[in-house]
Design a protein around this motif. Structure first.
Motif, short mmCIF file in Angstrom:
data_model
loop_
_atom_site.label_atom_id
_atom_site.label_comp_id
_atom_site.label_asym_id
_atom_site.label_seq_id
_atom_site.Cartn_x
_atom_site.Cartn_y
_atom_site.Cartn_z
N MET A 506 0.98 -1.10 0.01
CA MET A 506 0.07 0.24 0.06
C MET A 506 1.06 1.67 0.20
SD MET A 506 -2.27 1.91 3.08
CE MET A 506 -1.01 1.98 3.88
N THR A 509 2.90 1.61 -3.59
CA THR A 509 1.79 2.20 -4.39
C THR A 509 1.17 3.43 -4.11
OG1 THR A 509 -0.10 1.14 -3.36
CG2 THR A 509 0.65 -0.22 -5.44
N THR A 552 -5.09 -0.80 -1.51
CA THR A 552 -3.80 -0.88 -2.23
C THR A 552 -4.18 -1.31 -3.57
OG1 THR A 552 -2.62 -1.80 -0.76
CG2 THR A 552 -2.19 -2.71 -3.05
#
Length: 627
Positions: A506, A509, A552
């Motif tokens: 998470m 990204t 995510t």
């Protein structure tokens, strides 16, 4: 995923949220375990004392009391248990206190030991449906099991007499109507009779609603608490309110609901399960709550009787419906009568911000998508449903994101011109704002065009967060390497630190997505925004893996979205004829500037006339740089 304004707002909200949760998690695991053992030892000692007291009850000799309409059979002083079973719950009753000792869910398993069922009211000081005195102490006297009135497998009847002469009769029955939620329901018919020679007021006495404890050591304290539903409003209080604080004032030994309100139902809850008592007829009553055996982590509660005085030998009947079950949103909504508010999707403020309604809608859609995915990959159906729902939501708000991105790109092209204005008017913010508004108007740019779409996305973000946080459907549901979507996806431990993979993905990204976002603002702001993913990484590291999976997936979708937007031809800055039409914001700014100009002109006129100048208490407004 979001622009810099979004990250600033989310950071502030996340910071406040994290501070509140971190305050409840200061104790180490060892200290919590020591507290638990100490409290269990105290509970065992109290239970032993109660049994001794039951064996040797105090003898009272009231002055010629009238004959009782119901004279209870002498009870057994040893504990005796009986059970009632539905297809979802096994209810275990005890004659000590005459109520539900505990309830085991047949389809819900413990986190620490999946072979064992989740047990409600396991370590409480008394049974659900017990009688509590005005000092909140439970009257755990021995009751007689009425075998003649009881129906095996369907109904349990107890009768007993308290030391003050109050005769109590209780009949617990399964609800076998087939209505939504009926496997988790019991009906309680309660009769009180004054067995003393004097009038007896019952308004300070109460029916015990049980206690609530966290399901696991990592559960936040604010997931557990007492609630009551009155006047179409759900009120929730967690155990931290006993400690007091800056917001809640002085510490309290007991919490009570306001007097004079009709209580629809009340009870205790943890993150995923609740126990609630609902009077058959709403009554003017109050709800009380006290800390239970785990300090700062658990709570027990009761509902007082209405203001009624019983004359000698007079009886009064009360009826309650008891719910002991999971907070499953679709089921609770189908049950009606306000049961859906048990979901704790927020109070009036959250509903005003649309967080509550959004959370309810998203939960409904998530369950529908699970039905679709269940036929594709049953083992991973809930994880796939979260991914599909995230993609659908992001697709719906794509136009807002595209508009925000396009506005930010156009504003980034104006940064050189804005920098020149800042150099030209370094000491005149009013003039700088005027020129900047003129620049925006000249090129047809709304300075809030990059911010307004963000405000639409905030209820969706927090609604998604709230919905996943209380989704009991996700317990013990796996996805890829994740064993339980309601828990962190811990693969192993290193030096005592859990290794969670999804929060790492998470954060990475999020960082990549921000790198692809058009840059606005000064370099300092840009550095702060780049650091935000790492701040959220630490905040969300121990959150449920379902939340990390949602975030995510959203990041990956936004990366693709931003990549596609970057392939679209860059918007051109073309000056509009006549300077373009003024936006509402620009008109308001111009009106404020004109008002300031008039005030300054009036001040100069006073000085020229030799009149005293009133002090200027207004704060200078910094230059606006847009969003």
């Amino acid at each position: 995923m979001y622009d810099r304004k979004t990250w600033i707002v989310l950071a502030l909200c996340g910071t406040l949220l994290a501070i509140g949760m971190m305050e409840q998690s200061k104790k180490s695991a060892a200290q919590r375990e020591a507290d638990r053992q100490k409290q269990e030892q105290a509970a065992r000692l109290k239970e032993q004392q109660d049994k001794e007291k039951a064996k040797n009850p105090p003898v009272e000799t009231p002055a010629q009391p009238p004959a009782l309409a119901v004279e209870p059979v002498p009870p057994s002083t040893e504990e005796e248990v009986v059970t009632l079973e539905s297809d979802k719950v096994t209810f275990t009753f005890t004659n000590i206190g005459g109520g539900i000792k505990f309830a085991d869910f047949k389809t819900e398993k413990r986190i620490d030991d999946p072979s064992q069922p989740v047990r409600i009211n396991e370590r409480s000081g008394g049974p659900i449906g017990g009688i509590a005195a005005p000092d909140y102490g439970l009257k755990n006297v021995a009751y007689s099991y009425d075998e003649a009135a009881s129906v095996p497998g369907k109904k349990v009847v107890y009768s007993g007499k308290l030391e003050n002469g109050l005769v109590v009769r209780k009949a617990f029955s399964l609800v076998e109507t087939g209505e939504p939620g009926s496997p988790y329901l019991l009906d309680l018919a309660l009769t009180l009779e004054n067995g003393s020679a004097a009038p007896f007021g019952i308004k300070d006495w109460s029916v015990y609603a049980g206690d609530a404890v966290p399901l696991h050591k990592g559960e936040f304290a604010n997931h557990t608490g007492v609630f009551w539903y009155e006047d179409n409003t759900m009120i929730f209080r967690d155990p931290s309110k006993f400690k007091g604080g800056f917001i809640w004032g002085a510490a309290k030994s007991v919490l009570e609901s306001p007097a004079g309100e009709k209580v629809i139902y009340a009870g205790v809850t943890n993150q995923f399960f609740a126990t609630a008592l609902r009077p058959n007829e709403p009554m003017d009553s109050t709800v009380w709550a006290k800390p239970s055996h785990l300090e700062g982590k658990s709570i027990r509660a009761g509902i007082r009787f209405p203001d009624v005085t019983l004359n000698p030998a007079e009886k009064k009947e009360f009826g309650y419906r008891i719910f002991i079950g999971p907070k499953h949103n679709p089921m609770l909504r189908k049950m009606g009568h306000g049961w859906g508010e048990l979901m704790q999707y927020g109070g009036p403020v959250a509903d005003w911000m649309l967080i509550g309604p959004v959370a309810r809608f998203l939960n409904w859609v998530l369950n529908g998508m699970h039905g679709l995915m269940d036929g594709v990959a049953k083992k991973w159906a809930w994880g796939l449903a979260i991914i599909l729902l995230t993609i659908v939501v992001r697709t719906v708000i794509w136009p807002l994101h595209a508009k925000s991105t396009r506005t930010m790109k156009r504003m980034s092209k104006l940064q050189p011109e804005i920098a020149k204005l800042k150099e030209k008017y370094p000491d005149d913010p009013n003039k700088l704002n005027t020129e900047m508004m003129g620049l925006y108007r000249k090129y047809g740019i709304n300075p809030l065009g990059g911010c307004l779409p963000m405000f639409v996305q905030i209820p969706i973000f927090f609604g998604f967060y709230t919905m996943l946080q209380y989704a009991v459907e996700l317990r013990h549901q796996g996805f890829l390497w994740v064993d339980d979507l309601s828990m962190p996806d811990t693969l192993t431990h290193a030096f005592g630190i859990p290794i969670n993979i999804l929060p790492v993905v998470m954060a990475i990204t999020s960082f990549l997505q921000i790198r692809m976002t058009p840059k606005t603002g000064d370099p300092t702001q840009q550095k702060i925004i780049m650091f935000m993913p790492f701040i959220f990484f630490f905040f969300c590291y121990n959150f449920a893996s379902a939340l990390a999976l949602y975030w995510t997936t959203q990041n990956l979708f936004s990366i693709g979205q931003t990549w596609l937007m970057n392939r679209v031809p860059e918007p051109e800055l073309v000056a509009r004829k006549g300077g373009g039409k003024q936006s509402w914001m620009q008109r308001k700014m111009q009106q404020m500037q004109e008002l300031q100009r008039q005030q300054q002109q009036a001040q100069r006129q006073r000085q020229a006339d030799g009149k005293p100048t009133p002090p200027d208490n207004t704060k200078r407004r910094p230059p606006r740089t847009g969003g």
